[in-house]
Design a protein around this motif. Structure first.
Motif, PDB file in Angstrom:
ATOM      1  N   LEU A  42      36.625  36.459  87.195  1.00  0.00           N
ATOM      2  CA  LEU A  42      35.579  37.086  86.727  1.00  0.00           C
ATOM      3  C   LEU A  42      35.591  38.812  86.294  1.00  0.00           C
ATOM      4  N   ARG A  43      36.661  39.546  87.234  1.00  0.00           N
ATOM      5  CA  ARG A  43      37.069  40.578  87.066  1.00  0.00           C
ATOM      6  C   ARG A  43      38.054  40.448  85.678  1.00  0.00           C
ATOM      7  N   THR A  44      38.799  39.375  86.116  1.00  0.00           N
ATOM      8  CA  THR A  44      40.047  39.392  84.843  1.00  0.00           C
ATOM      9  C   THR A  44      39.767  39.518  83.979  1.00  0.00           C
ATOM     10  N   LEU A  45      38.408  38.691  84.334  1.00  0.00           N
ATOM     11  CA  LEU A  45      37.773  38.087  82.484  1.00  0.00           C
ATOM     12  C   LEU A  45      36.755  39.418  81.832  1.00  0.00           C
ATOM     13  N   GLU A  46      36.278  40.506  82.306  1.00  0.00           N
ATOM     14  CA  GLU A  46      35.397  41.447  82.875  1.00  0.00           C
ATOM     15  C   GLU A  46      36.016  42.208  80.598  1.00  0.00           C
ATOM     16  N   GLY A  47      34.858  42.384  79.873  1.00  0.00           N
ATOM     17  CA  GLY A  47      34.579  43.153  79.232  1.00  0.00           C
ATOM     18  C   GLY A  47      35.818  42.203  77.801  1.00  0.00           C
ATOM     19  N   LYS A  48      35.305  40.517  77.646  1.00  0.00           N
ATOM     20  CA  LYS A  48      36.560  39.995  76.589  1.00  0.00           C
ATOM     21  C   LYS A  48      35.439  39.325  75.988  1.00  0.00           C
ATOM     22  N   LYS A  49      34.587  39.238  76.549  1.00  0.00           N
ATOM     23  CA  LYS A  49      33.103  38.445  75.889  1.00  0.00           C
ATOM     24  C   LYS A  49      33.497  37.257  76.013  1.00  0.00           C
ATOM     25  N   ILE A  50      33.752  36.982  76.911  1.00  0.00           N
ATOM     26  CA  ILE A  50      33.575  35.167  77.267  1.00  0.00           C
ATOM     27  C   ILE A  50      32.514  35.111  78.229  1.00  0.00           C
ATOM     28  N   ARG A  51      32.109  34.145  77.673  1.00  0.00           N
ATOM     29  CA  ARG A  51      30.956  33.330  78.177  1.00  0.00           C
ATOM     30  C   ARG A  51      31.236  32.357  79.826  1.00  0.00           C
ATOM     31  N   THR A  52      30.583  32.890  81.076  1.00  0.00           N
ATOM     32  CA  THR A  52      31.008  32.249  82.290  1.00  0.00           C
ATOM     33  C   THR A  52      30.005  31.686  82.786  1.00  0.00           C
ATOM     34  N   VAL A  53      29.826  30.526  83.422  1.00  0.00           N
ATOM     35  CA  VAL A  53      29.216  29.487  83.691  1.00  0.00           C
ATOM     36  C   VAL A  53      29.529  29.724  85.480  1.00  0.00           C
ATOM     37  N   GLU A  91      37.691  35.749  73.298  1.00  0.00           N
ATOM     38  CA  GLU A  91      35.943  35.751  72.493  1.00  0.00           C
ATOM     39  C   GLU A  91      34.863  35.086  71.655  1.00  0.00           C
ATOM     40  N   GLY A  92      34.419  35.050  72.251  1.00  0.00           N
ATOM     41  CA  GLY A  92      33.012  32.939  72.435  1.00  0.00           C
ATOM     42  C   GLY A  92      33.726  32.465  73.410  1.00  0.00           C
ATOM     43  N   ASP A  93      34.829  32.494  73.789  1.00  0.00           N
ATOM     44  CA  ASP A  93      34.852  31.145  74.666  1.00  0.00           C
ATOM     45  C   ASP A  93      34.041  30.893  75.983  1.00  0.00           C
ATOM     46  N   THR A  94      34.388  29.969  76.680  1.00  0.00           N
ATOM     47  CA  THR A  94      33.044  29.661  78.037  1.00  0.00           C
ATOM     48  C   THR A  94      34.224  28.876  78.990  1.00  0.00           C
ATOM     49  N   LEU A  95      34.398  29.740  79.706  1.00  0.00           N
ATOM     50  CA  LEU A  95      35.156  29.570  80.909  1.00  0.00           C
ATOM     51  C   LEU A  95      34.064  28.385  82.286  1.00  0.00           C
ATOM     52  N   VAL A  96      33.681  27.189  82.971  1.00  0.00           N
ATOM     53  CA  VAL A  96      32.992  26.936  84.006  1.00  0.00           C
ATOM     54  C   VAL A  96      34.219  26.471  84.879  1.00  0.00           C
ATOM     55  N   LEU A  97      33.176  27.371  86.265  1.00  0.00           N
ATOM     56  CA  LEU A  97      33.299  27.877  87.537  1.00  0.00           C
ATOM     57  C   LEU A  97      32.839  26.682  88.100  1.00  0.00           C
ATOM     58  N   ALA A  98      33.659  26.015  88.393  1.00  0.00           N
ATOM     59  CA  ALA A  98      32.447  24.731  90.010  1.00  0.00           C
ATOM     60  C   ALA A  98      32.805  24.405  90.605  1.00  0.00           C
ATOM     61  N   GLY A  99      32.218  24.634  92.289  1.00  0.00           N
ATOM     62  CA  GLY A  99      32.995  23.416  92.625  1.00  0.00           C
ATOM     63  C   GLY A  99      33.585  24.666  94.362  1.00  0.00           C
ATOM     64  N   SER A 100      34.279  23.774  95.190  1.00  0.00           N
ATOM     65  CA  SER A 100      34.785  24.297  96.249  1.00  0.00           C
ATOM     66  C   SER A 100      36.304  25.232  96.274  1.00  0.00           C
ATOM     67  N   ILE A 101      36.222  25.666  96.778  1.00  0.00           N
ATOM     68  CA  ILE A 101      38.480  26.051  96.843  1.00  0.00           C
ATOM     69  C   ILE A 101      38.680  24.965  97.933  1.00  0.00           C
ATOM     70  N   PRO A 102      39.940  25.118  97.809  1.00  0.00           N
ATOM     71  CA  PRO A 102      41.327  24.098  98.366  1.00  0.00           C
ATOM     72  C   PRO A 102      41.949  25.086  99.689  1.00  0.00           C
TER      73      PRO A 102
END
Length: 301
Positions: free
Chosen positions: A149-160, A126-137
């Motif tokens: 994002l579905r797996t992190l739902e409800g964990k109060k993690i800030r996503t970008v 809780e309180g961590d931030t996760l940045v997802l950026a760019g294309s996928i291989p």
């Protein structure tokens, strides 16, 4: 802690060639090699702004070894997963009057490697931030951002999320803290052309209506528009300067925004941080340094 994911890291070979011509030998007048990939760029600029982060993702081959070596040399924490076959890509960025890019494909990511990534993400707190950026291989499921994002739902993690097309559209219902399309990417989502801040605000609001908490639309030399979760629409011009290298400018804006928000907990000041970091990268040879950003900020905050 801030974590960044780069699914397809690269070594960026940046060269300047005078009067490039096809079908003959061309020689560089300047060349540099950087570890690249959008999440990696965010981590580098965060480090330059005095904010630690951990880089996640996949590496393979001798190029993967060099990417990690260079990041550790810059005192950036890494927690990559090694891919047993293939090699991390090399991207060529050439300037000869105009910018030209040739991007490699990168290795195939298997189910075992993806399982290991989810194990790492399960450790976020809780309180961590996760940045997802760019294309996928190649080989990676097209809904991977959505699943993370579905797996992190409800964990109060800030996503970008800084992505395009379906990668961005499909995560909106999970209410990411921030999404950062540029005006071209935003227009492509709605099959329109966006040239003005007013248009950016109109279509950025549609992303909020779909679930994004904050929407930051970068517009190059025209600046940026930020739509905040508390109802503000903030429009700012870019600090100015001559474009030298656009590679990493958008990633620098994300890093600057996060650094500014962590420092001030104020959206307008975070927007200025983002704009100054993006401009510092665009107007320099490499990614924004702390000194460059602070110099621009001194005139804005």
């Amino acid at each position: 802690m801030i974590y960044t994911i780069t699914f397809n890291p690269s070594l960026d070979y940046c060269i300047v060639v005078k009067d490039f011509k096809t079908g003959t030998i061309n020689r560089t007048v300047r060349e540099q090699i950087y570890p690249g990939g959008k999440g990696i760029n965010v981590s580098i600029v965060l480090k330059n702004l005095g904010m630690p982060s951990t880089t996640l993702g996949f590496l393979g081959g001798f190029t993967g070894d060099e990417i990690e070596r260079r990041l550790k040399e810059q005192k950036i924490r890494t927690d990559f997963i090694r891919v047993p076959e293939g090699m991390s890509r090399i991207n060529v960025k050439m300037r000869s009057g105009v910018e030209t890019e040739i991007n490699g494909s990168g290795p195939v990511i298997g189910t075992d490697e993806m399982s290991r990534l989810y194990e790492k993400l399960a450790l976020l707190k809780e309180g961590d931030t996760l940045v997802l950026a760019g294309s996928i291989p190649a080989g990676m499921p097209e809904n991977v951002y959505q699943e993370i994002l579905r797996t992190l739902e409800g964990k109060k993690i800030r996503t970008v999320v800084d992505a395009t097309g379906a990668l961005l559209r499909n995560v909106l219902s999970y209410h990411p803290f921030l999404v950062k399309p540029n005006h071209h990417e935003l227009g492509a989502l709605f099959d329109v052309k966006i040239d003005t801040k007013k248009d950016a605000a109109v279509y950025g609001e549609k992303l909020q209506q779909a679930g994004a908490r904050n929407v930051l639309v970068s517009m190059g030399a025209k600046g940026a528009v930020l739509l905040t979760e508390d109802g503000q629409i903030l429009e700012k011009d870019a600090p100015g300067g001559t474009l030298v290298n656009s590679v990493g400018a958008g990633d620098s804006m994300v890093a600057g925004f996060l650094a500014g928000y962590e420092k001030y907990k104020d959206y307008e000041k975070a927007l200025w941080y983002g704009l100054c970091a993006g401009s510092a990268s665009a107007c320099g040879e490499g990614l924004a340094t702390g000194a460059q950003v602070e110099k621009m900020l001194a005139e804005k905050i």
